[in-house]
Design an enzyme around this catalytic site. Structure first.
Site, short mmCIF file in Angstrom:
data_model
loop_
_atom_site.label_atom_id
_atom_site.label_comp_id
_atom_site.label_asym_id
_atom_site.label_seq_id
_atom_site.Cartn_x
_atom_site.Cartn_y
_atom_site.Cartn_z
N ASP A 1 0.86 -1.18 0.00
CA ASP A 1 0.00 0.00 0.00
C ASP A 1 0.90 1.23 0.00
OD1 ASP A 1 -2.18 1.84 0.54
OD2 ASP A 1 -3.27 0.16 1.41
N ASP B 1 -10.18 -1.43 3.44
CA ASP B 1 -9.04 -1.09 2.59
C ASP B 1 -7.90 -2.04 2.94
OD1 ASP B 1 -7.43 0.08 0.77
OD2 ASP B 1 -7.31 2.04 1.74
N ALA B 2 -7.86 -3.13 2.20
CA ALA B 2 -7.02 -4.28 2.57
C ALA B 2 -6.05 -4.68 1.48
CB ALA B 2 -7.92 -5.47 2.90
N LYS B 3 -6.27 -4.23 0.25
CA LYS B 3 -5.37 -4.50 -0.89
C LYS B 3 -5.01 -5.98 -0.97
CE LYS B 3 -4.55 0.12 -1.61
NZ LYS B 3 -5.21 0.81 -0.50
N ARG B 4 -5.99 -6.86 -0.82
CA ARG B 4 -5.72 -8.28 -0.86
C ARG B 4 -5.67 -8.82 -2.30
NH1 ARG B 4 -5.12 -6.91 4.06
NH2 ARG B 4 -5.76 -8.25 5.77
#
Lengths: 281, 281
Positions: free
Chosen positions: A99, B94-97
């Site tokens: 991120d 909001d984890a951007k997995r």
């Protein structure tokens, strides 16, 4: 853990096996479900049965997060169990994080400091400032996705990208994953980088070794996903071995019966023996 | 929540503001540190002060994970608080997995089922089978990184990629983020996709709207990162607004004193009023 210590463990154990801990409660022996923390107890049994055959364990964070707070507690107990009982084991948080800078710093704090993993997997899409916060930690390792083992790897990772964006000169075009490897070498503390390269694409290892000859590669895809150990070693091994071969389902779900730990050990031993033969050849 | 319900909330509140909950214990008023769950209590105060001005909240998972099990408990309490008290609010993990299919399924289960978020941010690098497991959930939304707001966005996202890999014909070359947008439209249940597009790159919105005219875009980078609300709206808004503008630090850290909630509300109100003016123009 330093890279040198990892290399020494590989030599000592004659193994570069990493066991993936992807615990699905539907796939483990039923008697675990009666325990207070089935995920941890299952992991503990697998670790007890295989720790002399493996140099690394890789808990996959998704399989813990899916069980919420209880899952996070299982993750904490699993990593603590390894660190306390087997400090010689290299631990990988398979988390695929990444991120903007201040957020990546928090993820690094979570996995390197709070949980005390030796390494974490990260995704490259957001570039330099999304990865460098992880690289800042001494004796911690950041394992970046390069060429993954799944079908979707061919959606973007193998697209040709221009050597120089916007210029007419296109002779520098190469596949995105190569560009990712090359670019990452220019980042601060890049000596703390390792890379994920799927075993299902063994023919790519020759090209990858031209770009990152000395780096460790974490290799998923042997076993359940169909990759070949000997092919990967043939094209991917370097003077320090430079490979961590992961097997998850093939080992931890070798049996769903009372003999699951025994069967897991047997599978791990089979791979370790193959590795020993390769190391001696 | 359905997309239609989100659009109705935007019309009702005359706002398309998303408040990012990135709680750093070093940046909140000191009296919270004496409470049992400072992160949750701070979030609750921010939510109480701003919920009529915002249509979405976006807890950033890194800022919870950094505090281990206690952090995960704060995340659980925060999402429960929103869902119970403000079910009309659109929630974003909001984890951007993103990982291979069976792992992405576990992440989807974690965030859509266990925590009951309306949406999650994901990274595209691993392609189709790493994203489709998220798309399979009805009335849940998957917000994929396209063009991010950080400097590292220019490392890979804006590289030119070939339209057709390996062919001599290179006329189809375009930037990677456009290819990501285009390709994702072919995925199963792609109507459940939204995209992250940074406000710091307002001039790019025109091009992006040619590819995804109808999709919602989650836009970070207004405020602390320097993006302009009016520029983003000028180039990025569609008939249903189609934008969720995020502000995190600019709102939640407007003051570190006893008046922090009042100041947070004042900042949110300022943005909401700008939005109302834009919607009426």
């Amino acid at each position: 853990m330093t890279t040198q210590q990892l290399i020494e463990q590989i030599q000592l154990k004659k193994s570069f096996l990493c066991v993936g801990l992807d615990v699905d409660l539907n796939k483990i022996p039923a008697h675990f479900l009666e325990l207070e923390d089935p995920i941890f107890e299952f992991n503990k049994a697998i670790i007890d049965a295989t720790h002399d055959l493996a140099v690394a364990y890789k808990p996959n964070t998704a399989f813990f997060e899916a069980y919420g707070i209880k899952g996070w507690m299982s993750l904490q107990k699993t990593i603590n169990y390894i660190n306390e009982n087997h400090p010689e084991i290299f631990t990988i948080a398979d988390a695929k994080r990444g991120d903007i800078g201040n957020t990546s710093s928090m993820y690094a704090k979570a996995f390197f400091e709070d949980l005390n993993f030796d390494s974490i997997t990260v995704a490259p899409y957001m570039g330099k400032d999304s990865v460098e916060p992880f690289l800042a930690f001494e004796d911690k390792h950041t394992i970046m996705l390069a060429l993954t083992s799944n079908e979707g790897a061919f959606d973007f990772q193998t697209l040709d990208v221009d050597g120089t964006r916007g210029e007419a000169e296109r002779s520098g075009a190469k596949e995105l994953y190569k560009r990712v490897l090359e670019t990452s070498k220019t980042w601060k503390n890049s000596e703390n980088l390792m890379y994920v390269v799927g075993a299902t694409k063994a023919e790519y290892f020759t090209e990858i070794r031209k770009i990152v000859p000395d780096s460790f590669l974490l290799v998923p895809g042997v076993g359940a996903q169909g990759g070949s150990l000997s092919e990967v070693c043939k094209y991917g091994m370097n003077a320090n071995v430079g490979l961590l071969i992961n097997s998850s389902r093939g080992i931890i779900y070798a049996s769903k019966e009372a003999d699951f730990a025994e069967k897991a050990r047997a599978e791990a031993l089979k791979i370790q023996q193959e590795m020993e033969a390769i190391l001696q050849s």
